[in-house]
Design a protein around this motif. Structure first.
Motif, PDB file in Angstrom:
ATOM      1  N   TRP A   1      48.537  31.503  69.990  1.00 17.42           N
ATOM      2  CA  TRP A   1      49.689  30.649  70.252  1.00 17.42           C
ATOM      3  C   TRP A   1      49.208  29.350  70.862  1.00 17.42           C
ATOM      4  CZ3 TRP A   1      54.796  30.992  69.148  1.00 17.42           C
ATOM      5  CH2 TRP A   1      55.283  32.222  68.704  1.00 17.42           C
TER       6      TRP A   1
ATOM      7  N   PHE B   1      61.125  29.215  69.694  1.00 20.04           N
ATOM      8  CA  PHE B   1      60.796  27.862  70.140  1.00 20.04           C
ATOM      9  C   PHE B   1      61.425  26.774  69.275  1.00 20.04           C
ATOM     10  CE2 PHE B   1      57.524  30.737  71.541  1.00 20.04           C
ATOM     11  CZ  PHE B   1      57.395  30.396  72.880  1.00 20.04           C
TER      12      PHE B   1
ATOM     13  N   GLN C   1      52.145  29.401  66.020  1.00 17.51           N
ATOM     14  CA  GLN C   1      51.582  30.745  66.056  1.00 17.51           C
ATOM     15  C   GLN C   1      50.675  30.911  64.841  1.00 17.51           C
ATOM     16  OE1 GLN C   1      53.773  34.081  64.581  1.00 17.51           O
ATOM     17  NE2 GLN C   1      53.073  35.396  66.229  1.00 17.51           N
TER      18      GLN C   1
ATOM     19  N   ASN D   1      46.622  26.757  74.866  1.00 20.63           N
ATOM     20  CA  ASN D   1      46.297  27.756  73.849  1.00 20.63           C
ATOM     21  C   ASN D   1      46.091  29.102  74.539  1.00 20.63           C
ATOM     22  OD1 ASN D   1      43.406  28.297  71.697  1.00 20.63           O
ATOM     23  ND2 ASN D   1      45.467  29.019  71.440  1.00 20.63           N
TER      24      ASN D   1
ATOM     25  N   GLN E   1      57.023  37.630  71.334  1.00 18.81           N
ATOM     26  CA  GLN E   1      57.635  36.333  71.030  1.00 18.81           C
ATOM     27  C   GLN E   1      57.466  35.998  69.552  1.00 18.81           C
ATOM     28  OE1 GLN E   1      55.820  33.473  73.616  1.00 18.81           O
ATOM     29  NE2 GLN E   1      53.760  33.997  73.001  1.00 18.81           N
TER      30      GLN E   1
ATOM     31  N   TYR F   1      50.883  25.737  72.476  1.00 15.27           N
ATOM     32  CA  TYR F   1      52.128  25.156  72.966  1.00 15.27           C
ATOM     33  C   TYR F   1      51.889  23.682  73.297  1.00 15.27           C
ATOM     34  CZ  TYR F   1      52.879  30.142  73.826  1.00 15.27           C
ATOM     35  OH  TYR F   1      52.961  31.509  73.704  1.00 15.27           O
TER      36      TYR F   1
ATOM     37  N   PRO G   1      58.006  32.628  66.490  1.00 16.98           N
ATOM     38  CA  PRO G   1      58.166  31.177  66.363  1.00 16.98           C
ATOM     39  C   PRO G   1      59.620  30.718  66.508  1.00 16.98           C
ATOM     40  CG  PRO G   1      56.620  31.977  64.732  1.00 16.98           C
ATOM     41  CD  PRO G   1      57.223  33.198  65.393  1.00 16.98           C
TER      42      PRO G   1
ATOM     43  N   ALA H   1      55.729  24.814  69.429  1.00 16.99           N
ATOM     44  CA  ALA H   1      54.787  25.939  69.391  1.00 16.99           C
ATOM     45  C   ALA H   1      54.235  26.158  67.995  1.00 16.99           C
ATOM     46  CB  ALA H   1      55.472  27.219  69.883  1.00 16.99           C
TER      47      ALA H   1
END
Length: 186
Positions: free
Chosen positions: A152, A35, A131, A163, A30, A154, A32, A129
């Motif tokens: 990460w 999101f 990162q 986390n 994933q 959220y 950034p 989010a």
């Protein structure tokens, strides 16, 4: 000779599949940007400000729980620079303190330092989010190893922060952390 060729080809296929897995499947795939438009903006200056209660679990390399903790945190900000003071209480009875210094850019970029972080951590906030990527040096009691961390966070709709962090050594996963962070009234 044909057998050696087939073994070599098989190894190349396995390496290619592993590379594809890392890039397209799982935690490290994933980014950034995934999101950017997916919910309320996670602003560290707001969401990591004041007293915070954190509860979490650390998993070892086999996926079994190796430790549990509760942490009291306090975030304090002066413009785009903040300090996040953390006090971890582990199930072993050990208490560990850490203090992060966080610098937020207006473009969502984050620079983070702490005494046990090697160099600077770099991060980015995007939508709900954040990162962070950094290297952490474990305490000598834990072997003194330097681990690469992908962290990460959220932001949930109710303000709770979820986390999830993965710790790697030589590219191999050695631990994972899952925690919640909730602001509390002073």
């Amino acid at each position: 000779m044909e057998a050696i060729f087939q073994i070599g080809l098989g190894m190349l296929v396995i390496l290619a599949l592993l590379a594809m897995k890392t890039r397209f499947i799982g935690f490290r795939s994933q980014s950034p940007e995934d999101f950017a438009e997916r919910g309320p903006a996670f602003d560290l200056r707001n969401h990591l400000n004041g007293p915070i209660l954190c509860e979490g679990v650390i998993y070892g390399p086999t996926g079994r729980v190796s430790s549990r903790f509760v942490a009291d945190m306090v975030g304090e900000w002066d413009g785009n620079t903040g300090r996040l003071k953390e006090r971890f209480h582990y199930d072993s009875g050990e208490v560990v303190d850490r203090c992060w210094t966080l610098r937020c850019g207006n473009d969502g970029r984050i620079i983070a330092t702490a005494p046990d972080v090697v160099g600077e951590g770099k991060g980015v906030a995007s939508g709900p989010a954040v990162q962070m990527v950094y290297r952490i040096k474990l305490d000598e009691k834990a072997g003194g190893h330097v681990l690469s961390v992908t962290d990460w966070m959220y932001l949930m709709e109710n303000g709770t922060i979820m986390n999830r962090s993965q710790f790697r050594k030589f590219g191999l996963p050695v631990a994972e952390l899952v925690a919640t962070m909730r602001r509390v009234e002073p």
